[in-house]
Design a protein around this motif. Structure first.
Motif, PDB file in Angstrom:
ATOM      1  N   LEU A   1       0.845  -1.206   0.000  1.00 47.11           N
ATOM      2  CA  LEU A   1       0.000   0.000   0.000  1.00 47.11           C
ATOM      3  C   LEU A   1       0.878   1.254   0.000  1.00 47.11           C
ATOM      4  CD1 LEU A   1      -2.835  -0.769   2.578  1.00 47.11           C
ATOM      5  CD2 LEU A   1      -3.186  -0.042   0.216  1.00 47.11           C
ATOM      6  N   HIS A   2       1.845   1.281   0.913  1.00 43.70           N
ATOM      7  CA  HIS A   2       2.704   2.459   1.057  1.00 43.70           C
ATOM      8  C   HIS A   2       3.653   2.623  -0.128  1.00 43.70           C
ATOM      9  CE1 HIS A   2       1.292   3.565   5.041  1.00 43.70           C
ATOM     10  NE2 HIS A   2       1.309   2.266   5.356  1.00 43.70           N
ATOM     11  N   GLN A   3       4.181   1.527  -0.643  1.00 39.35           N
ATOM     12  CA  GLN A   3       5.078   1.607  -1.808  1.00 39.35           C
ATOM     13  C   GLN A   3       4.333   2.140  -3.029  1.00 39.35           C
ATOM     14  OE1 GLN A   3       6.617  -2.362  -2.238  1.00 39.35           O
ATOM     15  NE2 GLN A   3       7.968  -2.201  -0.461  1.00 39.35           N
ATOM     16  N   THR A   4       3.104   1.677  -3.197  1.00 39.18           N
ATOM     17  CA  THR A   4       2.309   2.153  -4.334  1.00 39.18           C
ATOM     18  C   THR A   4       2.029   3.643  -4.194  1.00 39.18           C
ATOM     19  OG1 THR A   4       1.273  -0.031  -4.505  1.00 39.18           O
ATOM     20  CG2 THR A   4       0.173   1.776  -5.642  1.00 39.18           C
ATOM     21  N   TYR A   5       1.722   4.068  -2.987  1.00 38.77           N
ATOM     22  CA  TYR A   5       1.454   5.488  -2.738  1.00 38.77           C
ATOM     23  C   TYR A   5       2.698   6.334  -3.023  1.00 38.77           C
ATOM     24  CZ  TYR A   5       0.017   9.728  -0.261  1.00 38.77           C
ATOM     25  OH  TYR A   5      -0.302  11.023   0.061  1.00 38.77           O
ATOM     26  N   GLU A   6       3.850   5.853  -2.557  1.00 40.35           N
ATOM     27  CA  GLU A   6       5.099   6.585  -2.783  1.00 40.35           C
ATOM     28  C   GLU A   6       5.434   6.655  -4.273  1.00 40.35           C
ATOM     29  OE1 GLU A   6       8.048   4.686  -0.370  1.00 40.35           O
ATOM     30  OE2 GLU A   6       7.054   5.262   1.496  1.00 40.35           O
ATOM     31  N   ALA A   7       5.165   5.578  -4.986  1.00 39.52           N
ATOM     32  CA  ALA A   7       5.482   5.540  -6.415  1.00 39.52           C
ATOM     33  C   ALA A   7       4.554   6.441  -7.226  1.00 39.52           C
ATOM     34  CB  ALA A   7       5.387   4.106  -6.932  1.00 39.52           C
ATOM     35  N   MET A   8       3.314   6.569  -6.800  1.00 38.57           N
ATOM     36  CA  MET A   8       2.331   7.341  -7.573  1.00 38.57           C
ATOM     37  C   MET A   8       2.276   8.800  -7.174  1.00 38.57           C
ATOM     38  SD  MET A   8      -0.829   4.747  -8.012  1.00 38.57           S
ATOM     39  CE  MET A   8      -1.645   5.873  -9.135  1.00 38.57           C
ATOM     40  N   GLY A   9       2.632   9.105  -5.970  1.00 40.35           N
ATOM     41  CA  GLY A   9       2.560  10.490  -5.515  1.00 40.35           C
ATOM     42  C   GLY A   9       1.228  10.786  -4.849  1.00 40.35           C
ATOM     43  N   ALA A  10       1.172  11.890  -4.179  1.00 43.54           N
ATOM     44  CA  ALA A  10       0.009  12.258  -3.377  1.00 43.54           C
ATOM     45  C   ALA A  10      -1.169  12.753  -4.219  1.00 43.54           C
ATOM     46  CB  ALA A  10       0.408  13.327  -2.370  1.00 43.54           C
TER      47      ALA A  10
ATOM     48  N   ASP B   1      -5.390   9.766  -8.358  1.00 47.10           N
ATOM     49  CA  ASP B   1      -6.815   9.475  -8.205  1.00 47.10           C
ATOM     50  C   ASP B   1      -6.970   8.137  -7.468  1.00 47.10           C
ATOM     51  OD1 ASP B   1      -9.188   7.957 -10.191  1.00 47.10           O
ATOM     52  OD2 ASP B   1      -9.689   9.718  -8.970  1.00 47.10           O
ATOM     53  N   LEU B   2      -8.022   7.988  -6.670  1.00 48.36           N
ATOM     54  CA  LEU B   2      -8.211   6.764  -5.887  1.00 48.36           C
ATOM     55  C   LEU B   2      -8.392   5.538  -6.780  1.00 48.36           C
ATOM     56  CD1 LEU B   2      -8.491   5.359  -3.155  1.00 48.36           C
ATOM     57  CD2 LEU B   2     -10.929   5.902  -3.196  1.00 48.36           C
ATOM     58  N   GLU B   3      -9.176   5.670  -7.824  1.00 45.82           N
ATOM     59  CA  GLU B   3      -9.398   4.519  -8.717  1.00 45.82           C
ATOM     60  C   GLU B   3      -8.102   4.118  -9.409  1.00 45.82           C
ATOM     61  OE1 GLU B   3     -12.126   2.557  -8.857  1.00 45.82           O
ATOM     62  OE2 GLU B   3     -12.758   3.844  -7.203  1.00 45.82           O
ATOM     63  N   GLU B   4      -7.322   5.099  -9.806  1.00 43.73           N
ATOM     64  CA  GLU B   4      -6.024   4.822 -10.423  1.00 43.73           C
ATOM     65  C   GLU B   4      -5.101   4.145  -9.409  1.00 43.73           C
ATOM     66  OE1 GLU B   4      -2.326   7.290 -12.489  1.00 43.73           O
ATOM     67  OE2 GLU B   4      -4.133   8.365 -11.838  1.00 43.73           O
ATOM     68  N   PHE B   5      -5.105   4.641  -8.185  1.00 39.76           N
ATOM     69  CA  PHE B   5      -4.284   4.046  -7.129  1.00 39.76           C
ATOM     70  C   PHE B   5      -4.675   2.584  -6.907  1.00 39.76           C
ATOM     71  CE2 PHE B   5      -3.819   2.707  -2.743  1.00 39.76           C
ATOM     72  CZ  PHE B   5      -2.459   2.879  -2.547  1.00 39.76           C
ATOM     73  N   LYS B   6      -5.968   2.328  -6.809  1.00 43.10           N
ATOM     74  CA  LYS B   6      -6.437   0.957  -6.583  1.00 43.10           C
ATOM     75  C   LYS B   6      -6.007   0.036  -7.721  1.00 43.10           C
ATOM     76  CE  LYS B   6     -10.554   1.942  -3.795  1.00 43.10           C
ATOM     77  NZ  LYS B   6     -12.041   1.850  -3.749  1.00 43.10           N
ATOM     78  N   THR B   7      -6.086   0.533  -8.942  1.00 43.17           N
ATOM     79  CA  THR B   7      -5.694  -0.263 -10.107  1.00 43.17           C
ATOM     80  C   THR B   7      -4.201  -0.590 -10.058  1.00 43.17           C
ATOM     81  OG1 THR B   7      -7.437   0.760 -11.428  1.00 43.17           O
ATOM     82  CG2 THR B   7      -5.662  -0.351 -12.627  1.00 43.17           C
ATOM     83  N   VAL B   8      -3.390   0.421  -9.795  1.00 44.09           N
ATOM     84  CA  VAL B   8      -1.939   0.205  -9.714  1.00 44.09           C
ATOM     85  C   VAL B   8      -1.597  -0.720  -8.551  1.00 44.09           C
ATOM     86  CG1 VAL B   8       0.293   1.345  -9.344  1.00 44.09           C
ATOM     87  CG2 VAL B   8      -1.404   2.370 -10.872  1.00 44.09           C
ATOM     88  N   PHE B   9      -2.250  -0.524  -7.428  1.00 42.65           N
ATOM     89  CA  PHE B   9      -2.042  -1.380  -6.244  1.00 42.65           C
ATOM     90  C   PHE B   9      -2.335  -2.841  -6.588  1.00 42.65           C
ATOM     91  CE2 PHE B   9      -4.192  -3.090  -2.299  1.00 42.65           C
ATOM     92  CZ  PHE B   9      -3.031  -3.314  -1.576  1.00 42.65           C
TER      93      PHE B   9
END
Length: 170
Positions: free
Chosen positions: A124-133, A136-144
């Motif tokens: 979860l945290h690595q994906t957040y760090e890689a994508m930046g703050a 979009d939530l849907e994009e984050f979920k997809t990448v995660f």
């Protein structure tokens, strides 16, 4: 002889009573021994049931922390950091709720479960760090989810190990 004849009814009653007392004693000790065996069997059965239930509960826990299930939780209107906070909190709370199950699992299984939980939170945290703050939530979920699917499926491997152990225990 007359002195002995006064004791004759008592002697006769004693001779008749002794075999009954011996049989009664033997019955009581046999009954007690059987009850102790029954309690031991119930204890073993209960312990076996606890083990089975522990494996079931931890399998359910692992299934719930799969990213494919985690991304379905919570409102779509959340910010990414809020989703991460709530997801991590949910995973940790469920883990804490089930932590007593480690008493019935092997040390290796418990280690694998803890490692799986920590790996999901780390992902979860690595994906957040890689994508930046600003993602979009849907994009984050997809990448995660995609990042998890591209890597080692440690949750399924842990569940498979639990299945192998429960078969051995059965």
């Amino acid at each position: 002889m007359t002195g002995f004849s006064g004791y004759l009814p008592y002697a006769f009653a004693l001779i008749i009573a002794i075999p009954f007392l011996v049989l009664l004693r033997q019955f009581v000790f046999t009954y007690i021994r059987l009850k102790e065996q029954e309690l031991k069997m119930l204890s073993v059965k209960s312990n076996s049931g606890n083990k089975t239930q522990s494996y079931e509960r931890m399998t359910l826990f692992l299934d719930r922390i799969k990213p494919s299930h985690l991304i379905q939780k919570f409102d779509k209107g959340l910010a990414v950091h809020e989703f991460i906070f709530l997801t991590e909190k949910s995973v940790n709370e469920e883990f804490d709720y089930n932590s007593s199950q480690q008493l019935y699992l092997t040390a290796n299984s418990w280690k694998n479960i803890v490692d799986s939980k920590n790996a999901v939170i780390s992902l979860l945290h690595q994906t957040y760090e890689a994508m930046g703050a600003n993602s979009d939530l849907e994009e984050f979920k997809t990448v995660f989810l995609m990042t998890y699917m591209e890597g080692e499926d440690y949750i399924s491997a842990t569940i498979q190990d639990l299945r192998k152990e429960i078969i051995i225990l059965a």
